[in-house]
Motif scaffolding. Structure first.
Motif, PDB file in Angstrom:
ATOM      1  N   ASP A 104      10.974  -6.443  43.806  1.00  0.00           N
ATOM      2  CA  ASP A 104      10.142  -7.607  44.126  1.00  0.00           C
ATOM      3  C   ASP A 104       9.535  -8.205  42.866  1.00  0.00           C
ATOM      4  OD1 ASP A 104      10.763  -7.220  46.772  1.00  0.00           O
ATOM      5  OD2 ASP A 104       8.807  -6.411  47.350  1.00  0.00           O
ATOM      6  N   LEU A 105       9.121  -7.347  41.929  1.00  0.00           N
ATOM      7  CA  LEU A 105       8.585  -7.845  40.660  1.00  0.00           C
ATOM      8  C   LEU A 105       9.663  -8.620  39.911  1.00  0.00           C
ATOM      9  CD1 LEU A 105       6.261  -7.968  38.634  1.00  0.00           C
ATOM     10  CD2 LEU A 105       7.086  -5.809  37.668  1.00  0.00           C
ATOM     11  N   GLU A 106      10.889  -8.139  39.981  1.00  0.00           N
ATOM     12  CA  GLU A 106      11.985  -8.845  39.317  1.00  0.00           C
ATOM     13  C   GLU A 106      12.229 -10.202  39.981  1.00  0.00           C
ATOM     14  OE1 GLU A 106      16.204  -7.863  37.200  1.00  0.00           O
ATOM     15  OE2 GLU A 106      15.238  -6.352  38.448  1.00  0.00           O
ATOM     16  N   GLU A 107      12.114 -10.280  41.291  1.00  0.00           N
ATOM     17  CA  GLU A 107      12.250 -11.557  41.999  1.00  0.00           C
ATOM     18  C   GLU A 107      11.185 -12.545  41.536  1.00  0.00           C
ATOM     19  OE1 GLU A 107      11.693 -13.272  46.563  1.00  0.00           O
ATOM     20  OE2 GLU A 107      12.258 -11.176  46.278  1.00  0.00           O
ATOM     21  N   ILE A 108       9.973 -12.059  41.370  1.00  0.00           N
ATOM     22  CA  ILE A 108       8.868 -12.910  40.929  1.00  0.00           C
ATOM     23  C   ILE A 108       9.094 -13.388  39.498  1.00  0.00           C
ATOM     24  CG2 ILE A 108       6.408 -12.855  40.304  1.00  0.00           C
ATOM     25  CD1 ILE A 108       6.067 -10.961  42.787  1.00  0.00           C
ATOM     26  N   ALA A 109       9.486 -12.463  38.606  1.00  0.00           N
ATOM     27  CA  ALA A 109       9.727 -12.831  37.210  1.00  0.00           C
ATOM     28  C   ALA A 109      10.874 -13.832  37.104  1.00  0.00           C
ATOM     29  CB  ALA A 109      10.020 -11.583  36.386  1.00  0.00           C
ATOM     30  N   SER A 110      11.908 -13.654  37.916  1.00  0.00           N
ATOM     31  CA  SER A 110      13.033 -14.582  37.905  1.00  0.00           C
ATOM     32  C   SER A 110      12.589 -15.981  38.317  1.00  0.00           C
ATOM     33  CB  SER A 110      14.126 -14.074  38.852  1.00  0.00           C
ATOM     34  OG  SER A 110      15.180 -14.999  38.940  1.00  0.00           O
ATOM     35  N   ALA A 111      11.745 -16.061  39.345  1.00  0.00           N
ATOM     36  CA  ALA A 111      11.228 -17.362  39.790  1.00  0.00           C
ATOM     37  C   ALA A 111      10.372 -18.014  38.715  1.00  0.00           C
ATOM     38  CB  ALA A 111      10.423 -17.191  41.074  1.00  0.00           C
ATOM     39  N   MET A 112       9.581 -17.211  38.007  1.00  0.00           N
ATOM     40  CA  MET A 112       8.757 -17.744  36.925  1.00  0.00           C
ATOM     41  C   MET A 112       9.627 -18.325  35.819  1.00  0.00           C
ATOM     42  SD  MET A 112       5.783 -14.798  36.708  1.00  0.00           S
ATOM     43  CE  MET A 112       4.794 -15.654  35.470  1.00  0.00           C
ATOM     44  N   ALA A 113      10.690 -17.585  35.458  1.00  0.00           N
ATOM     45  CA  ALA A 113      11.570 -18.052  34.392  1.00  0.00           C
ATOM     46  C   ALA A 113      12.255 -19.356  34.777  1.00  0.00           C
ATOM     47  CB  ALA A 113      12.604 -16.985  34.075  1.00  0.00           C
ATOM     48  N   ALA A 114      12.745 -19.431  36.012  1.00  0.00           N
ATOM     49  CA  ALA A 114      13.440 -20.641  36.465  1.00  0.00           C
ATOM     50  C   ALA A 114      12.492 -21.831  36.514  1.00  0.00           C
ATOM     51  CB  ALA A 114      14.059 -20.396  37.839  1.00  0.00           C
ATOM     52  N   THR A 115      11.272 -21.618  36.969  1.00  0.00           N
ATOM     53  CA  THR A 115      10.309 -22.711  37.079  1.00  0.00           C
ATOM     54  C   THR A 115       9.832 -23.161  35.708  1.00  0.00           C
ATOM     55  OG1 THR A 115       9.591 -21.745  39.184  1.00  0.00           O
ATOM     56  CG2 THR A 115       8.211 -23.480  38.253  1.00  0.00           C
ATOM     57  N   ALA A 116       9.632 -22.209  34.798  1.00  0.00           N
ATOM     58  CA  ALA A 116       9.253 -22.567  33.428  1.00  0.00           C
ATOM     59  C   ALA A 116      10.338 -23.410  32.769  1.00  0.00           C
ATOM     60  CB  ALA A 116       8.981 -21.307  32.608  1.00  0.00           C
ATOM     61  N   ALA A 117      11.597 -23.038  32.992  1.00  0.00           N
ATOM     62  CA  ALA A 117      12.698 -23.823  32.433  1.00  0.00           C
ATOM     63  C   ALA A 117      12.720 -25.230  33.027  1.00  0.00           C
ATOM     64  CB  ALA A 117      14.021 -23.112  32.693  1.00  0.00           C
ATOM     65  N   GLU A 118      12.488 -25.333  34.329  1.00  0.00           N
ATOM     66  CA  GLU A 118      12.446 -26.644  34.978  1.00  0.00           C
ATOM     67  C   GLU A 118      11.307 -27.500  34.421  1.00  0.00           C
ATOM     68  OE1 GLU A 118      11.845 -28.585  39.466  1.00  0.00           O
ATOM     69  OE2 GLU A 118      11.981 -26.410  39.215  1.00  0.00           O
ATOM     70  N   ALA A 119      10.172 -26.858  34.144  1.00  0.00           N
ATOM     71  CA  ALA A 119       9.003 -27.572  33.634  1.00  0.00           C
ATOM     72  C   ALA A 119       9.082 -27.847  32.142  1.00  0.00           C
ATOM     73  CB  ALA A 119       7.733 -26.777  33.935  1.00  0.00           C
ATOM     74  N   GLY A 120      10.024 -27.214  31.437  1.00  0.00           N
ATOM     75  CA  GLY A 120      10.157 -27.415  30.001  1.00  0.00           C
ATOM     76  C   GLY A 120       9.124 -26.675  29.177  1.00  0.00           C
ATOM     77  N   VAL A 121       8.638 -25.530  29.682  1.00  0.00           N
ATOM     78  CA  VAL A 121       7.638 -24.754  28.949  1.00  0.00           C
ATOM     79  C   VAL A 121       8.204 -23.389  28.574  1.00  0.00           C
ATOM     80  CG1 VAL A 121       5.691 -25.902  30.061  1.00  0.00           C
ATOM     81  CG2 VAL A 121       6.593 -23.803  31.063  1.00  0.00           C
ATOM     82  N   HIS A 122       7.627 -22.790  27.531  1.00  0.00           N
ATOM     83  CA  HIS A 122       7.978 -21.441  27.134  1.00  0.00           C
ATOM     84  C   HIS A 122       6.849 -20.484  27.503  1.00  0.00           C
ATOM     85  CE1 HIS A 122      11.114 -22.558  23.797  1.00  0.00           C
ATOM     86  NE2 HIS A 122      11.552 -22.741  25.017  1.00  0.00           N
ATOM     87  N   ILE A 123       7.207 -19.371  28.129  1.00  0.00           N
ATOM     88  CA  ILE A 123       6.254 -18.270  28.313  1.00  0.00           C
ATOM     89  C   ILE A 123       6.280 -17.462  27.026  1.00  0.00           C
ATOM     90  CG2 ILE A 123       5.701 -16.209  29.654  1.00  0.00           C
ATOM     91  CD1 ILE A 123       7.220 -17.543  32.021  1.00  0.00           C
ATOM     92  N   VAL A 124       5.130 -17.338  26.363  1.00  0.00           N
ATOM     93  CA  VAL A 124       5.136 -16.816  24.999  1.00  0.00           C
ATOM     94  C   VAL A 124       4.440 -15.469  24.838  1.00  0.00           C
ATOM     95  CG1 VAL A 124       5.332 -19.118  23.991  1.00  0.00           C
ATOM     96  CG2 VAL A 124       3.053 -18.143  24.385  1.00  0.00           C
ATOM     97  N   ALA A 125       3.602 -15.077  25.788  1.00  0.00           N
ATOM     98  CA  ALA A 125       2.885 -13.810  25.669  1.00  0.00           C
ATOM     99  C   ALA A 125       2.342 -13.430  27.033  1.00  0.00           C
ATOM    100  CB  ALA A 125       1.740 -13.918  24.645  1.00  0.00           C
ATOM    101  N   GLY A 126       1.922 -12.173  27.170  1.00  0.00           N
ATOM    102  CA  GLY A 126       1.402 -11.749  28.461  1.00  0.00           C
ATOM    103  C   GLY A 126       0.743 -10.390  28.406  1.00  0.00           C
ATOM    104  N   ASP A 127       0.380  -9.914  29.591  1.00  0.00           N
ATOM    105  CA  ASP A 127      -0.286  -8.618  29.710  1.00  0.00           C
ATOM    106  C   ASP A 127       0.013  -8.073  31.096  1.00  0.00           C
ATOM    107  OD1 ASP A 127      -2.136  -6.518  28.795  1.00  0.00           O
ATOM    108  OD2 ASP A 127      -3.413  -7.274  30.402  1.00  0.00           O
TER     109      ASP A 127
END
Length: 334
Positions: A104-127
């Motif tokens: 489920d965490l992988e499903e969430i991360a995949s959705a985040m990556a796809a949406t970030a790409a659609e929005a034209g943003v880079h996820i650069v750091a996290g916790d």
């Protein structure tokens, strides 16, 4: 990964933490700006930037039209874009309950990556933090973002002016209705999907042709009605709303009628409320209707000098005051 669920060891900073970061987050979020260091060093060319942060605690975390991962990207990039900025970078922080399935965490991360790409943003750091069973409801996400301000654009909740048109970018109340139905507390079935979507490119398209727009807000928690009262308070103006002009999808209207809800107070996650000079309103709507997700854009009212009041003009000719929101309309919708 060895474990099929999140354990406390995944948050302890050792081998399991590294496996989690490498096996899921780095796998989906890798880009030229993504860093394993404690902070990302980024290039910003603009004289001014917009910065925003938001927490996401939606329940259930998966819903028709999206999940908490998609929502966490949309929520922050939309807030940045509404200020007249182009979203560029995001950070994200996870608080995960022990026992949460890794798939489920992988499903969430995949959705985040796809949406970030659609929005034209880079996820650069996290916790990432892992907490014991019952200390959090499955998963919470916080995102923070930075955007570069467009030149010659200034939007603010303080800038609504008498004579402005009030525009919505599409039919309202979808997200709140979707979450309500997904909880299955009322036994109602309806074909409703969340409107969750990144809106930055839509906003840039409109602002490039109409830079004099006064206010742009995304109607999230509390919906369009709450936005209207917020702008009345910030700009010390009133609003007259045309009830017949407010676009509401038939299934959403049906659910609201059954449960006594007002779609004006149901959350949206892919809809804008725009205040712009009246002479520009038709042109703005024309642009919106050509863009994805905004085909139902409409002028729904105008700004008046009747400070603090939101009046609703009904099809039968009368006017009533839109009740101000009180209490908790729908818990945990974003």
């Amino acid at each position: 990964m060895e474990n099929k669920v999140i354990t406390l060891a995944h948050g302890a900073g050792g081998r399991q933490t590294s496996e989690l970061i490498g096996g899921i987050f780095k796998k989906y979020f890798a880009n030229k700006d993504f860093t394993p260091d404690d902070a990302a060093v980024l290039q910003i060319a603009a004289d001014k930037i917009a910065v925003s942060t938001d927490g996401f605690v939606v329940s259930p975390w998966r819903f028709p039209g999206g999940n908490i991962g998609k929502l966490s990207i949309c929520g922050t990039v939309n807030d940045i874009a509404c200020m007249g900025a182009v979203p560029k970078y995001l950070t994200c922080a996870f608080v995960i309950e022990e026992g949460f399935p890794i798939a489920d965490l992988e499903e969430i991360a995949s959705a985040m990556a796809a949406t970030a790409a659609e929005a034209g943003v880079h996820i650069v750091a996290g916790d990432t933090k892992v907490v014991g069973k019952g200390q959090v409801d499955q998963i919470f996400i916080t995102t923070a973002g930075v955007g570069e301000m467009l030149s010659n654009v200034h939007t603010s909740g303080t800038l609504a002016a008498v004579g402005d048109a009030v525009i919505v970018s599409g039919d309202i109340g979808r997200h709140g209705c979707t979450i309500l139905l997904e909880r299955n507390e009322f036994g109602i079935e309806a074909n409703v999907n969340s409107d969750c979507a990144p809106l930055g490119k839509t906003i840039v398209e409109v602002l490039q042709q109409y830079p004099d727009i006064h206010v742009i807000r995304d109607a999230t928690r509390g919906g369009v009605g709450t936005v209207l009262y917020e702008i009345c308070d910030q700009s010390q103006v009133g609003i007259e709303l045309d009830a017949a002009a407010v676009p509401v999808a038939e299934p959403v209207q049906g659910v609201c009628s059954m449960l006594g809800l007002d779609p004006l107070y149901l959350a949206c996650e892919g809809r804008l409320v725009i205040f712009a000079p009246g002479a520009e309103a038709d042109g703005i709507v024309e642009i919106l209707r050509r863009l994805p997700g905004s085909q139902d854009a409409a002028i729904i009212g105008q700004v008046t000098a009747d400070s603090g009041k939101v009046l609703v003009k009904h099809p039968f000719g009368g006017k009533t005051m839109l009740p101000q929101p009180t209490g908790e309309l729908l818990p945990r919708i974003c």
